[in-house]
Write an enzyme that holds these catalytic residues in place. Structure first.
Site, short mmCIF file in Angstrom:
data_model
loop_
_atom_site.label_atom_id
_atom_site.label_comp_id
_atom_site.label_asym_id
_atom_site.label_seq_id
_atom_site.Cartn_x
_atom_site.Cartn_y
_atom_site.Cartn_z
N GLU A 258 43.33 40.23 37.57
CA GLU A 258 43.85 39.23 36.64
C GLU A 258 44.05 39.76 35.23
O GLU A 258 44.21 38.98 34.29
CB GLU A 258 42.93 38.00 36.63
CG GLU A 258 42.84 37.34 38.00
CD GLU A 258 41.87 36.18 38.05
OE1 GLU A 258 40.98 36.11 37.18
OE2 GLU A 258 42.00 35.36 38.97
N GLU B 176 44.64 34.65 45.33
CA GLU B 176 43.33 33.99 45.45
C GLU B 176 43.52 32.51 45.70
O GLU B 176 44.09 31.80 44.87
CB GLU B 176 42.50 34.18 44.17
CG GLU B 176 42.10 35.61 43.87
CD GLU B 176 41.20 35.71 42.65
OE1 GLU B 176 40.76 34.66 42.13
OE2 GLU B 176 40.96 36.85 42.20
#
Length: 882
Positions: free
Chosen positions: A487, A553
């Site tokens: 991320e 995710e």
């Protein structure tokens, strides 16, 4: 002497030479993995030179676990309680409070090794030390500068340090990470753990509590290697598979590129031949190596005819070639390395329709169904057997990819070997996370975003470590994607050389993505909701709400059943974890990251749990439904909304209850089997919103002449035939068939209903078998709560092969549905489950007049075992294995 005798003497000498070469190859490396001793620095005043002298007494030192950490050694010596059980982790001093010296330890090992008499070399090799160390051997310091960095292998030429009497003493002082971080409850604690080039989860996360020593120790393998004059290192194989291929076809040639690093530690040049062998074919090159040098040597390309290709799980075989590299000097093997090679090629391109990247293997487009992976064990207790079991579980879920999360490590070669074996593609992050490395404002972090954005402190070490880890795993067929971080991208002065110099030079064959939810992977421009959602969701969310088109995710439940829970929750805390305004959650449950918010809303429609065992069973119903629904929802939009989905997460390295398909002890829960069902290569499913029956075909070929059989059942087992019709589906596609919503609404308004869907092939063999259970019009499962017992279920248990047991469940036609049956292999005496064991299906429901067969694999032959069966309406029974 006759010519016959001369010939036989030549043959005899040739045989001796071959045996000698084989002996060199068989004995050129061994592991130092036992009989280590250790002592804390606070109790050790002597120098490394003295400690490493064989005459120095280690009698007062304690046994050490190597490979291992200080904490694994303390646990083995019963100095601390099991930190994975109950609240025990709170009883162990945290390094942030004790100071680094508390977990700074000396490790020592005595071993036998002779000084080579023929000019050969002996090497001491470390595959991982956390975080820095000094190395001493026989009274001498081996390393000229401090060996620093968790993700950096190191090799030392110790020939000149060896003892004349063959009795050697190795001593290593290991220091913890420079910045240990405050485990204050934040993601990665206060974030400063990321100042090191090391693991970030050790300061705690929302799915794990802090690792008290931050994994300090000689955590990976230690080897002694013996070579001739030249050390052959880091062989590299690249396989190119041009054009679009089909499994099990006669293949056009593949191109094999090979190279290796050759280290000449001597003061003289060395002439020799580098040879590698694949499929009986040898490719060689004569080289001259300058003194005191390491040279990368590339061999001529090989055109491998009709190659046996490697495919991801479900699509074809995972063929692997045994390949050998040798460097030969004066007709003797100086050094050799073995490599298992999977011949395959990974490609990617941009899908403009979905606005996301899509993956190809050997020219075939693959819809990615993956799982996020943290690490096998939070205390770094890695074994080949555990890796094999965990990767097999992922294969058994019908997944085709595992993503290694950036707060952990570049996984070990043994992990990759298991992925090669079971056909799991790997998406490998480097060591960054948005939480620690500054993507967001976070009041739990010690330093501001600008400061955190520049973590780690040593960028040169990060790049050196990345290069070394790339070399370590680059030959594995399973490795498909490199990723800069979780991320967040690495800092620019890490990202640019990593992307533009190091990876092209050392690999150059795989897709590199700058961070895990990058626009270059998944451009969220079409009204989607980003990554996630996380936590339990109504099933229509997965079907109807759009997310990132390549979602890295999504999802986060996975509480185990009663048998799983009691392994790490003390008896007094094994209570139903209600989360309402009048009851405070149990502290042990919250410590082990149970997320009750939302869970009870899904469990209570089955009837408020009577006790912890009832809670565990009803949690499995929710788990199964959640993960089947998740993967079906994404699959219903393949190549339209999505090119891939990766579940957060599929395993836990600690006894947590967030996101796991099996528990830390390798006991699968219903998440695994719901996901396995929904992830079938060819699958029949029903949209939970509009009742639309759909087929999805993930295969490379169309499926013709499939028969769809759809039946609805009332709770009492009364059947309503919906359709029985031949159908087909094109390759890599999804197809709508008909809606059954009206039928289900009619028969299930009061008590709910069941829907049985099957696809049969031309031989009447089941291709896909899917049974749904539905609530009544109020959303309650009142019918399930008053189901009659399936007491007449017939059970047959027999051994069918070494380590395999077949269980057949037959439900008489006049019985109700035998609903949601868990089959377990148990110890005949204790009745405890035997782990790990693999089931080709579980939590199965059997319609009246139907039969289910379950194969249990990995059954230990030396253990007297039974099979237990327990279902929603079938009382627990035990059966002997015939």
């Amino acid at each position: 002497m006759s010519n016959f005798l001369k010939l036989n003497l030549k043959q005899f000498h040739l045989i001796l030479m071959l045996l000698f070469v084989q002996q060199i190859q068989a004995q050129n490396q061994y592991e130092l993995n036992s009989a280590w001793k250790c002592n804390p620095i606070k109790s050790t005043k002597e120098s490394g030179e003295l400690i490493s002298s064989p005459s120095f007494s280690l009698n007062n030192w304690k046994p050490a676990v190597v490979p291992g950490t200080v904490l694994t050694t303390m646990l083995a010596n019963k100095e601390v309680p099991d930190p994975f059980y109950g609240m025990n982790n709170e009883k162990i001093p945290d390094i942030y409070n004790t100071g680094r010296e508390y977990y700074t330890y000396w490790f020592a090992k005595d071993f036998k090794e002779s000084i080579p008499a023929d000019g050969s070399e002996v090497w001491l090799k470390f595959r991982g030390i956390n975080y820095s160390c000094d190395v001493f051997l026989n009274g001498k310091k081996v390393n000229q500068k401090v060996f620093e960095g968790m993700f950096l292998r190191q090799s030392f030429n110790i020939t000149k340090f060896l003892a004349k009497d063959d009795n050697n003493r190795l001593a290593v002082i290991v220091y913890p990470p420079y910045t240990v971080g405050n485990a204050n409850g934040g993601q990665g604690g206060d974030g400063t753990i990321a100042k090191n080039v090391s693991l970030q989860y050790t300061a705690g996360w929302d799915w794990i509590r802090p690792i008290r020593d931050r994994n300090t120790g000689i955590w990976d393998k230690v080897y002694i290697e013996k070579t001739g004059k030249v050390n052959l290192k880091d062989p590299h194989i690249i396989t190119l598979v041009p054009e679009k291929r089909m499994p099990d076809a006669i293949q056009k040639p593949a191109i094999i590129k090979a190279s290796a690093d050759l280290e000449n530690p001597s003061s003289q040049k060395v002439e020799g031949t580098l040879v590698y062998t694949i499929d009986g074919i040898k490719v060689s090159k004569k080289v001259i190596l300058p003194p005191n040098s390491t040279t990368t040597v590339s061999l001529a390309d090989l055109s491998l005819k009709n190659p046996r290709l490697w495919w991801p799980a479900g699509y074809g075989k995972q063929e692997l070639y045994d390949t050998k590299f040798e460097f030969i000097v004066n007709d003797k093997v100086s050094d050799q390395e073995a490599v298992k090679v999977g011949v395959r090629e990974i490609q990617t391109d941009w899908n403009a329709h979905t606005a996301s990247r899509q993956i190809y293997v050997n020219g075939q487009k693959v819809f990615i169904k993956g799982g996020n992976w943290i690490i096998s064990d939070a205390m770094l207790r890695f074994t080949d057997e555990r890796y094999d079991a965990e990767i097999r579980f992922h294969r058994d879920m019908n997944l085709n990819l595992i993503r290694i999360w950036g707060g952990a490590l570049v996984e070990r070669p043994e992990f990759y070997a298991a992925c090669d074996k079971y056909g799991m593609l790997v998406f490998q992050d480097f060591w960054m996370s948005g939480d620690c490395n500054g993507r967001w404002v976070d009041p739990m972090k010690k330093e501001d975003q600008w400061t955190r954005r520049n973590y780690p402190d040593n960028h040169k070490l990060f790049l050196e470590s990345a290069a070394d880890m790339i070399k370590m795993v680059r030959n594995h067929a399973s490795l498909a994607i490199w990723c800069g971080g979780n991320e967040i991208t690495p800092p620019e002065d890490i990202l640019v050389p990593l992307r533009d110099e190091i990876l092209p030079k050392l690999d150059g064959t795989r897709w590199f993505i700058d961070y895990s939810n990058s626009d270059e992977m998944s451009f969220n421009s079409l009204g989607g909701n980003g990554d996630g959602p996380y936590g339990i969701q109504p099933l229509d969310v997965f079907w109807n709400q759009r997310t990132f088109p390549f979602n890295s995710e999504v999802g986060s439940v996975g509480t185990g059943d009663y048998e799983s829970l009691k392994r790490f929750i003390p008896k007094e805390n094994l209570v139903v974890p209600y989360h309402d305004a009048n009851q405070k959650p149990d502290s042990v449950w919250t410590y082990h990251t149970y997320t009750g918010v939302g869970y009870n809303e899904f469990i209570n429609p089955y009837g408020k749990p009577k006790d912890i065992k009832d809670f565990g069973l009803k949690a499995q119903l929710v788990n199964y439904d959640q993960y089947r629904g998740l993967i079906e929802g994404f699959s219903s939009h393949i190549w339209d909304w999505y090119t891939g989905v990766i579940i957060w997460k599929t395993q836990n390295p600690w006894t947590a209850m967030r996101g796991q398909m099996y528990d830390y002890y390798l006991d699968p829960n219903a998440c695994l089997y719901g996901l396995r069902n929904g992830s079938e290569l060819v699958h029949i499913m029903a949209n939970p919103v509009d009742g639309m029956l759909m087929m999805v075909n993930n295969d490379f070929k169309a499926r013709r002449n499939l028969m769809l059989v759809a039946k609805a059942y009332k709770i009492d087992g009364t059947v309503k035939e919906i359709t029985q019709v031949f159908t087909y589906i094109e390759s890599s596609s999804v197809k709508k068939i008909l809606s059954v919503k009206k039928i289900l609404d009619e028969i299930g308004a009061e008590d709910g209903s069941f829907l049985s869907l099957q696809l049969l092939d031309e031989n009447k063999q089941i291709v896909s078998d899917n049974m749904y259970w539905y609530p009544n019009v109020k959303g309650e499962y009142t019918g399930l709560q008053k189901m009659k017992a399936a007491e007449n279920l017939k059970v047959s248990v027999k051994s069918i092969a070494s380590g395999k047991v077949q269980v057949t469940l037959t439900n008489p036609a006049n019985n109700p549905i035998a609903f949601f049956n868990r089959v377990s292999l148990v110890d005949a005496t204790s009745k405890e489950r035997i782990l790990p064991v693999f089931y080709n299906d579980n939590y199965v429901s059997i319609a009246p007049g139907a039969e289910k067969t379950i194969i249990i694999d990995n059954v230990p032959l030396q253990t007297k075992s039974q099979v237990s069966i327990e279902g929603w309406n079938y009382a627990l029974k035990y059966f002997n294995v015939n």
